[in-house]
Each structure stands twice: as C-alpha cells, then as structure tokens.
Design a protein around this motif. Structure first.
Motif, short mmCIF file in Angstrom:
data_model
loop_
_atom_site.label_atom_id
_atom_site.label_comp_id
_atom_site.label_asym_id
_atom_site.label_seq_id
_atom_site.Cartn_x
_atom_site.Cartn_y
_atom_site.Cartn_z
N ARG A 631 0.80 -1.30 0.05
CA ARG A 631 -0.11 -0.03 -0.02
C ARG A 631 0.88 1.35 0.01
N ALA A 632 2.13 1.19 0.65
CA ALA A 632 2.94 2.39 0.87
C ALA A 632 3.61 2.83 -0.72
N THR A 633 3.92 1.57 -1.16
CA THR A 633 4.47 1.94 -2.45
C THR A 633 3.37 2.51 -3.63
N ALA A 634 2.25 1.86 -3.15
CA ALA A 634 1.05 2.20 -4.34
C ALA A 634 0.65 3.80 -3.99
N ILE A 635 0.75 4.35 -2.90
CA ILE A 635 0.35 5.57 -2.49
C ILE A 635 1.42 6.50 -3.31
N GLU A 636 2.52 6.47 -3.16
CA GLU A 636 3.65 7.05 -3.84
C GLU A 636 3.26 7.11 -5.23
N LYS A 637 3.02 5.76 -5.81
CA LYS A 637 2.75 5.82 -7.67
C LYS A 637 1.59 6.52 -7.91
N ILE A 638 0.37 6.37 -6.97
CA ILE A 638 -0.94 6.77 -7.49
C ILE A 638 -0.98 8.32 -7.20
N ASN A 639 -0.43 8.71 -6.01
CA ASN A 639 -0.56 10.37 -5.53
C ASN A 639 -1.88 10.40 -5.50
N PRO A 640 -2.87 10.15 -4.88
CA PRO A 640 -4.26 10.31 -4.64
C PRO A 640 -4.63 11.85 -4.62
N ALA A 641 -5.77 12.26 -5.30
CA ALA A 641 -5.96 13.73 -5.52
C ALA A 641 -6.41 14.18 -4.46
N LYS A 642 -7.30 13.51 -3.33
CA LYS A 642 -7.69 14.28 -1.98
C LYS A 642 -7.18 13.25 -0.95
N PRO A 643 -6.05 12.98 -0.48
CA PRO A 643 -5.57 12.13 0.57
C PRO A 643 -6.55 12.13 1.78
N GLU A 644 -6.65 13.54 2.19
CA GLU A 644 -7.25 13.91 3.47
C GLU A 644 -8.85 12.90 3.44
N GLU A 645 -9.35 12.75 2.31
CA GLU A 645 -10.58 11.97 2.18
C GLU A 645 -10.55 10.52 2.58
N LEU A 646 -9.33 10.15 2.20
CA LEU A 646 -8.92 8.81 2.52
C LEU A 646 -8.69 8.48 4.10
N ALA A 647 -8.05 9.57 4.49
CA ALA A 647 -7.47 9.55 5.88
C ALA A 647 -8.72 9.82 6.91
N GLN A 648 -9.72 10.54 6.29
CA GLN A 648 -10.89 10.65 7.10
C GLN A 648 -11.65 9.43 7.20
N LYS A 649 -11.83 8.72 5.86
CA LYS A 649 -12.63 7.62 5.87
C LYS A 649 -12.08 6.17 6.92
N GLN A 650 -10.66 6.28 6.75
CA GLN A 650 -9.87 5.60 7.90
C GLN A 650 -9.98 5.78 9.12
N LEU A 651 -10.12 7.03 9.50
CA LEU A 651 -10.37 7.51 10.95
C LEU A 651 -11.75 6.81 11.31
N ARG A 657 -14.81 0.67 14.80
CA ARG A 657 -14.37 -0.49 15.33
C ARG A 657 -14.21 -0.29 16.86
N LEU A 658 -13.37 0.79 17.03
CA LEU A 658 -13.10 1.02 18.57
C LEU A 658 -14.52 1.10 19.41
N GLN A 659 -15.50 2.06 18.72
CA GLN A 659 -16.79 2.09 19.63
C GLN A 659 -17.48 0.76 19.70
N SER A 660 -17.55 0.01 18.57
CA SER A 660 -18.11 -1.46 18.86
C SER A 660 -17.53 -2.13 19.85
N ARG A 661 -16.20 -2.25 19.98
CA ARG A 661 -15.56 -2.96 21.05
C ARG A 661 -16.10 -2.59 22.35
N LEU A 662 -15.80 -1.05 22.33
CA LEU A 662 -16.30 -0.58 23.67
C LEU A 662 -17.64 -0.76 24.17
N ARG A 663 -18.34 -0.58 23.24
CA ARG A 663 -19.88 -1.34 23.39
C ARG A 663 -20.06 -2.55 23.98
N SER A 664 -19.41 -3.31 23.31
CA SER A 664 -19.29 -4.66 23.93
C SER A 664 -19.00 -5.01 25.36
#
Length: 816
Positions: A631-651, A657-664
């Motif tokens: 994935r790291a190699t691909a990010i350098e190669k593709i150079n996404p147009a809006k990386p912040e959106e990917l970061a937000q989506k990952q956040l 997942r954290l909230q799901s485990r906390l609820r459990s």
C-alpha cells in the motif's frame, strides 16, 4: 396382743419403678441395650416401623430366657445381680469373656414402659422353647389395683410360625385384667371396682378424656404385630439360636419423631438431635489396645437404630467407631490422655499445637493442694483413665488444614462432647448438651480463653469400671451418679486435670500459646494467600485454554483463506487502493479479535497448540506487513487527488471498530456488575440475619433455664467475634480490591505477573536444591575417597614395618 402385717403392694408401684424412674425415651433404650449386654449379646438393635400405627422393636442375640427363667426372673421385680445365677456356662456367654453386670437394681426391664404401653416379649434360650408374654404398662397406672390382681399372659411354642396362632389368646387373656374372668369371680369384682373408680376419678378431672379402661381395651383389641416386625431379628432369620425381642405398640413420640413420615420442625429436630446424641456413642469409641490407658474397655458389642418404610431400611444411629475413634482424635492438634491412679495423680501424655510435648507417662498432674482424696471403703474413687482432644475454634489459629478443620467442625456438631463410660458402655447423662457435670461450660463462662475447653467442640471421655470404681453408683433413674463423696472427688480430679493442661499448654495463660500462635497465624495467612494464588492461576489457565481452543481453529481458517492475499492484491488505481485498505482493516480487526494473551507458565497438553497458534499468528502479521508495504508503494505511485478524504474514511473506520468493541465491553461489564450487585446484596442480607438466627436459641435456652446467663452472654460474645472476623475477611478484601480497581490498576496483570514470578522462583529453587544435592553427593564421595586413601597409606605403612621384622607376615584387607 401383737399382730404381724405384710406390706401390700399396689400395682402403681411398678409404674413408679419403671416409666417414672427413666428420664426419657433414649435413656430407656439405653437401659434395655444394657440388659442385652448383661445377657451376653454381641449385637442389639432398635427398629421403628413406619406403619399406620407405628411399631418399635428391640432385638438382641443374648442367651435369652427359658419359660422358667422368664417366670422366676423377668417377672420378679428387683432381682439383684448379686443374687442372680452366675452366667458361667460358656455356651451362654457365646464365647465372650465374663462381663461385669451393668444392671444392678433389677428394674431395667421396666424401662420398656417408656417406649410405649403395649409390649410383646419373645425370648429363646439355646435348646429351649420360645417363650412369649404380653402386657400393657398402663394397667399398672391404676392406683386402685393390687399388684397380685394383675396377671401377665405367658405362653411357650416351638416354631416361630406358631406365634401368630397364639397371639389372639394372649390378647384375650390380657383384657381379663380389665373385665376379669368368670373363672375368678372374686378377682373380677375387685377389678370392676378398681377400674370404675379410676375411670370416674380421671373423667371428673378432665371430662373430655376417654375412660382409661376403654382406651387400654381399644389398644389391646386393635394392636397388630406382624411377621415383618420380627424379620430383622437374627433368631427369627435362623442365624442365631438364642436372643430376646421386645415389640412395642403405640410408641412414644420420641420414637415416632425418628420416622421419615414425620414432618420436621423445631421440636422434631431437637428430639432427633437428643436421640442421636444419647445413643450414637453407646460404646466407648476411644478404646485402643495400643494406648497407654489401663482402665478402658472394648465391650465387644455393636448397636444400631433403623427406621423401616415398607422393605426399605434407613439407618438413624450406627456404631460410630468407624467415624470417630482414638486414631481420628489423635489427629487433632490438642490431645490429653493417660491414667489417674488411686492417689488421684494423673500420668500420661499431651499434644499441643500439633506436636507431642510429653509422651507415655511423662506428663504428671497432682491433685490440688487443698484437696483431700477420700480413702474409705465406701468413699474412695479408684483409678480411672481419661482421653480428650480438641482443636482451635478460630481457623487462623489452627495447625490443621482447611479440609481437616472443616471435617472436625462437622464431626463436632454430631459427635462432640465429654462423655463417661463404665466398662465400655455409656453412663448417662454425661456428655449431653444440657449436662455440665465437670463444669466445663461453667468455667468457660468465667474466662473462655484461660479455661479453654469447650464441651461442644471437644472429643473424649472418662473411663471407669465397676470393679475399680464401685462407689460411683447410678441413681435409680439412670440419670447420673448418686452425688456421694466418690462422685464429688471424681469431678474435682477431672476438673483439675483439664484446668492444669489448659493453663500449661492450650489456654490464653499458656506461655506456649503466646510463643507459637503468631507463627501459626503467619503461616496460615501465607498458606491462604498461596491457596488463593493457586486458585487464581488455575482459573487463568482454564480461561486461557478456553480462548486458545476457540481461537486456534478460527486462525487456521483465516490463514488458509488468505494464503494468496498478498500476491492477488493489485493496487494500480485509487479504487484499488481503497479496496486494499479495506482488506488490511478487515485482516487487522480479525487478528485483533483472535489475539490470545495471558499464557500461563505451564501449559501442559496445550503447549503444542499454543506453539502452533503463535507461528500462524506471526505469519499472519507478516502478511499484513507485506500488504501495508504494498500500500505504501502504491500511494507514492498513484498520488491520490484528495488524500485527506482517504484519511478521514480510515479514521471513521477505526473509530467505528473501537466504539463497537467498547459497546461490547460495556454491555458485559454492566451485566456482570448487575449480577454482582445482586449477589453482594443477597450476601449482606444473609450476613445480617445469621447472628440473630444463631444467637436467638441461646435466649430461649436461658428462658427455659437450660443455660446460665453468664454462659449465654459468653457464647454470644464468641459468636459475634467469629462472625465479625468472617465478615471482615469477606467484605474488607472486596472493598480493597474495588479501591485498587478505582485507581485503574490492572489487578489481573499484577496477579498474572506474580504467578509467573512465583513459578520462576520455584524453578530456581528446584535448581538450587538439585545443585545442593549434587554438592552433598560430592562431599560424601570425597569423604569416602579420603577414608580409603588413609586405609591404603596405613596398609602400606604396616607392610613396610612388617618387612623390617624377620619372619613376620601381615595380611591387610582394603575396603573400597
């Protein structure tokens, strides 16, 4: 003019001598068992049949009676043992050694009236016919009857099958004591007047009661004695040729209370407890031929009580020597045993806090200086033996293991007490809860710590004999000794022995106790902590194995399903990048769920599974790393147009997942806290009520004057202290744990690390022990080599010396 007159005996004399002389039903049973012992029985038993009208039967295998003996001895009141025919015929003794008579007054048989009014006696002597007699003891309650007007129907028969045919005639003859017989008109008139007078007097005092003569007649007419009531008797079964049976109808309520059909309540429970405590130690359970006692006897006599529902028998009382005996009591931490000689001097042995402090006859206790031992022929005590054992009531003060301490607590509830035996048979009422002949509880009420002994939590007895202690004579009602000088002296001697032993070894005044108790308490505290550590380690190991058992198959499936994930993942576009990130997230979450932590130091059979799990887990982590590198190699190669959106989506994905485990976790914790809150509240309720439930019977005993006020207050104080300690152990440790948790300290991690450190230290200790053993072995070998070297040198020296003397020859034997 001088006239001579004879005493005229009213029928009621028999009632006075029999039923009214015996304190209660179990005492009456004890008396009848002693009669069986005097008849050289080996076995005696009481059977209670749960019929529509319950029946009780006492069977023995003694020498029995012939028809003539029944008439001349059983029906003669007050036959003194000194004037009875000696049982010298070996066949009458059934191979037993000669026994000292337990019955002395010739009225023991009358105690059967305490079991129930209607009695059928069947007896057989070897080589003789059966003899049977029927009587109703209530007939003797009529004060207007002359004893000579009461006639007991007696018969004899050859085969047991004949009894059923003879019973109706016995019943008919017995009723003649109410209505008379045409063959004896004068007697019939006297009986008629006596019963009419008695019935009228009784009904005038209570108009609602049935006339006594009608009540007796109803019993006689309606009574049923069946074959099943005789079946447990060894004579009836053909196993023995001699013995006696006493079959009783309309039995005493104390006997009815033993039946399964009687619904238990407070009164029934007390009756059963008193019945068991009186009869369960009928013979001396503390006799041991290897002991240092010389006035204790094994009577070679067994006993039992059973109830019958149909053909099903249930034991109520059994010979307890398999449960509590000399060997069992010597496992206790405090033991005192030995002999008291004719001068009142005790010589024996003592065990305190788990160790024998003096053995054999080394422990000597002299009578008090201000005590004068009676020496007259009618006042002396004579030698006797004593054995008593007990344990520390507070668990943290005891040398016993938890299991042993709990076992003796349970044994004390049923078999505790300081008893007294004569020639191996129980002397009542000594050892009962309501009897304090040796003033053990009285002394405890003054100072429980110093006096130490607790009658309810001690096992033991005083052993006397009729031969060596003839002045210790029973009261007519068999409720203890006549309070003569000999009985008073016995009490004083025993009290002094118990007091001196308590002061020197067991009680709060003992220097030994003050010295050794802190060590015991510290050891018990350490052992308790170690036991809890082992229990925690066991639970942790079980939880780990359970998680491993569940996680390993899932990890193997995941490993197989992702074998090509790295090579098959291609990242050439932003969409493929997002897909790859989703795969990484999915695998990361799955691996996180499958993580197994807290492995114990010793896995046993799970060792191989855990090794495989770690290998697969490490390989899955390597696959994830390869995907992340891709994935790291691909990010350098593709150079996404809006990386912040990917970061937000990952956040958002991680947060979800954290909230799901906390609820459990929160759900699980809420459920556990709820159930724990309910458990703790129930525990508080239980502990709030326990003191009242245990202490209230003491108030009742004080009201009934069965317990002194001082003793009751002392027992309440001890009970409160015991419960307070238990509550502190339960709730303070719980509170301390909650306080630690509130500071966010991981108790499970601390405990697990402590367990691991403990295991490591044990391994180190084992290695040190092995090295030490090796060192000892080397030292022994070095010593042996040195010895052999000296022997060789000495041999050579002697050879050289011999060579210098002509004609001398020396042979030297060397040992290796």
């Amino acid at each position: 003019m001088i006239e001579t007159q004879a005493f005229r005996t009213q029928a009621r004399t028999v009632d006075h001598l029999g039923r009214e002389q015996i304190a209660d039903c179990p005492t009456a049973v004890s008396e009848l068992w002693k009669n069986a012992y005097d008849a050289y029985a080996r076995n005696v038993s009481l059977h209670i049949f749960d019929d529509a009208e319950p029946v009780a039967a006492i069977f023995d295998d003694g020498h029995g009676m012939s028809y003539e003996e029944f008439l001349d001895r059983w029906l003669v009141i007050g036959t003194d043992s000194k004037f009875e025919k000696e049982v010298s015929d070996e066949k009458d003794r059934d191979g037993l050694k000669k026994r000292s008579k337990q019955g002395q007054k010739g009225i023991g048989r009358l105690s059967s009236a305490n079991l129930g009014p209607l009695l059928l006696v069947v007896s057989k002597r070897k080589g003789e016919s059966f003899v049977a007699a029927l009587l109703d003891w209530r007939i003797f309650e009529n004060p207007y009857l002359v004893l000579s007007d009461i006639q007991i129907p007696v018969t004899r028969f050859e085969k047991k099958s004949e009894l059923g045919q003879l019973l109706p005639g016995l019943f008919d003859s017995l009723t003649d004591n109410l209505w008379g017989s045409p063959a004896e008109p004068e007697r019939a008139k006297r009986l008629k007047v006596a019963w009419e007078t008695y019935d009228r007097i009784m009904q005038e005092s209570d108009p609602e009661i049935e006339a006594p003569s009608n009540r007796i007649a109803g019993t006689i007419i309606n009574a049923v004695f069946e074959d099943k009531h005789f079946e447990p008797w060894s004579v009836w079964k053909g196993e023995k040729e001699h013995g006696t049976a006493l079959i009783v109808s309309e039995i005493n309520y104390d006997l009815r209370a033993q039946l399964p059909s009687i619904e238990p309540d407070g009164n029934v429970d007390k009756i059963r407890e008193a019945f068991f405590s009186t009869l369960s130690a009928f013979t001396d359970p503390y006799v041991d031929p290897d002991s240092n006692e010389h006035n204790a006897f094994d009577p070679d006599f067994t006993y039992e009580v059973k109830t019958w529902v149909g053909e099903i028998a249930k034991p109520v009382v059994e010979d307890e020597r398999d449960v509590i005996n000399r060997a069992v009591t010597e496992e206790l931490e405090h033991v005192l045993s030995g002999n008291v000689d004719a001068d009142g001097v005790f010589r024996g042995q003592v065990k305190a806090f788990g160790e024998w402090r003096k053995l054999g006859s080394d422990y000597v206790i002299y009578p008090p200086k201000d005590f004068k031992l009676p020496k007259g022929p009618t006042t002396y005590v004579g030698p006797f033996s004593i054995h008593v054992a007990t344990y520390e009531r507070i668990r943290k003060n005891s040398n016993l293991s938890d299991a042993d301490w709990a076992q003796f607590e349970s044994l004390a509830d049923q078999h505790g007490g300081f008893l007294l035996f004569r020639n191996g048979l129980r002397v009542l009422p000594y050892g009962r809860v309501d009897n304090d002949f040796f003033q053990i509880e009285t002394n405890r009420s003054i100072n429980a710590g110093r006096e130490y002994w607790n009658a309810r939590r001690m096992f033991g007895r005083v052993a006397i004999s009729r031969e060596k202690n003839p002045n210790l004579r029973d009261k007519a009602g068999r409720e203890g000794f006549i309070d003569n000088r000999s009985a008073k002296a016995l009490r004083a001697l025993v009290m002094n022995i118990l007091k001196r032993a308590a002061y020197e070894y067991f009680g709060s005044n003992s220097s030994l106790r003050k010295e050794i108790l802190p060590e015991i308490q510290a050891r018990n505290l350490a052992e308790k902590a170690e036991a809890e550590r082992r229990e925690l380690a066991k639970k942790n190991a079980q939880k780990f194995r359970g998680r491993l058992k569940k996680a390993l198959p899932a990890l193997m499936d995941l490993y197989e399903s992702t074998s090509q994930v790295v090579t098959e993942t291609s990242i050439e576009s932003q969409q493929q990048l997002e897909d790859a990130q989703a795969t990484i997230d999915r695998l990361s979450e799955r691996l996180s769920d499958l993580r197994v932590t807290g492995a114990p130091s010793r896995l046993g059979s799970a060792e191989e599974d855990y090794r495989r799990f770690r290998t697969l887990f490490a390989e899955m982590q390597e696959r994830l790393k390869l995907l992340e590198d891709k994935r790291a190699t691909a990010i350098e190669k593709i150079n996404p147009a809006k990386p912040e959106e990917l970061a937000q989506k990952q956040l958002n994905s991680h947060a979800s997942r954290l909230q799901s485990r906390l609820r459990s976790w929160r759900k699980s914790i809420d459920e556990l806290q709820g159930s724990e809150r309910d458990r703790v509240n129930a525990l508080f309720d239980e502990r709030n009520k326990i003191f009242h439930s245990l202490a209230m019977p003491l108030v009742e005993q004080v009201r009934l004057k069965r317990l002194g006020l001082d003793e009751a207050l002392e027992q309440m104080k001890l009970l409160q202290a015991k419960l307070n300690t238990e509550n502190e152990d339960t709730f303070q440790s719980y509170l301390d744990t909650l306080e630690v948790m509130s500071e966010n300290i991981n108790i499970e991690l601390v405990a697990r690390q402590g367990i691991a450190d403990n295991a490591a230290l044990r391994d180190d200790l084992n290695q040190l022990n092995q090295v030490a053993q090796l060192g000892v072995t080397v030292e022994i070998l070095g010593h042996e080599f040195s010895s052999n070297e000296r022997m060789v040198r000495e041999g050579i020296r002697q050879i050289k010396a011999a060579g210098e003397v002509p004609g001398t020859h020396l042979v030297v034997k060397l040992q290796t």
